[in-house]
Scaffold this motif. Sequence first.
Motif, PDB file in Angstrom:
ATOM      1  N   LEU A 158      -3.878 -12.431  -1.579  1.00 21.23           N
ATOM      2  CA  LEU A 158      -5.298 -12.225  -0.998  1.00 21.23           C
ATOM      3  C   LEU A 158      -5.351 -12.773   0.174  1.00 21.23           C
ATOM      4  CD1 LEU A 158      -7.628 -12.362  -4.219  1.00 21.23           C
ATOM      5  CD2 LEU A 158      -6.887 -10.490  -3.015  1.00 21.23           C
ATOM      6  N   ASP A 173      -6.137 -10.420   3.402  1.00 21.50           N
ATOM      7  CA  ASP A 173      -7.229 -10.187   4.445  1.00 21.50           C
ATOM      8  C   ASP A 173      -6.516 -10.357   5.625  1.00 21.50           C
ATOM      9  OD1 ASP A 173     -10.258 -10.832   4.648  1.00 21.50           O
ATOM     10  OD2 ASP A 173      -9.207 -12.524   5.857  1.00 21.50           O
ATOM     11  N   PRO A 205      -9.620  -7.415  -6.070  1.00 21.65           N
ATOM     12  CA  PRO A 205      -9.097  -8.993  -5.935  1.00 21.65           C
ATOM     13  C   PRO A 205      -8.636  -9.457  -7.260  1.00 21.65           C
ATOM     14  CG  PRO A 205     -11.394  -8.634  -5.690  1.00 21.65           C
ATOM     15  CD  PRO A 205     -11.126  -7.147  -5.846  1.00 21.65           C
ATOM     16  N   LEU A 237      -7.724  -6.142  -1.278  1.00 25.02           N
ATOM     17  CA  LEU A 237      -9.166  -6.442  -1.211  1.00 25.02           C
ATOM     18  C   LEU A 237     -10.029  -5.657  -1.924  1.00 25.02           C
ATOM     19  CD1 LEU A 237      -9.438  -6.873   2.863  1.00 25.02           C
ATOM     20  CD2 LEU A 237      -8.822  -8.449   1.042  1.00 25.02           C
TER      21      LEU A 237
END
Length: 249
Positions: A177, A181, A169, A166
């Motif tokens: 990603l 998340d 990225p 994060l």
Amino acid sequence: MNMPLSQPCESSADDISGVEFGHGADGTAVARVGDLVFAMLPSRGGHLLASAWRVSRPFAEFRRDDFYSYHGSIEDEAAFRARMAEQAEHRHDLQALSRQTVRLNCNTPWGPSQGATIYAEGVVSHTTAGHGGFRLSSERNAAIHPLLRAHDGFYEEDAAWAIVALAFPDLFTRYELRIADQTVRDSWPDAWETMFGRSLEPGQSREKDARAFARAHACDWVVISAIRSDHHVDMTEVIATLGASAATR
């Protein structure tokens, strides 16, 4: 309900770029993405997603024993095709990144490094005999949000790797990603909410849901273990604890 699979056939083109689909010798749905082949294997509870590396035979010759890595359950062939599209996207993104695999003589919290992948200057992923994770330079580590920053710059591979993703990225694929998340939502929801300026709703964070369950059942008996009874036929023996904290740890 799954529709019956068609007869085994040779690989065919599909509208998902980078994926070849077909069926194995027993009718199992299979696919090829680069050097990896995947199969949707029947199991007692439904289907399992399995894979193997560098199996070059025609699809019609594939058998269950060809697959040796397992990636959890998968609902049906539509879900299988969606996972293959995601895998192809991930492979495409990886090709655009500049990761380098090297050998570095250094120690990590998990033991001596046995291999390393350089994502960028100051961002290195190490593997060891039993575990692994990222090591960030002091400059890179300063870019990590204070609520998630590890003072020593090491981020283990099970969950903390997502903190690195994060923060940087541009060094990760879209698939990575998305996983990152959700991992931060599940493990560090308070930090996620602070970073993104909004609250997570029920069902969006495993940790927040566990806290809510614990509050709602603080005065209830909660089952934390269950086994088939050896003393009473067709019955199950359970262990319960008062309050939900022990059940959610």
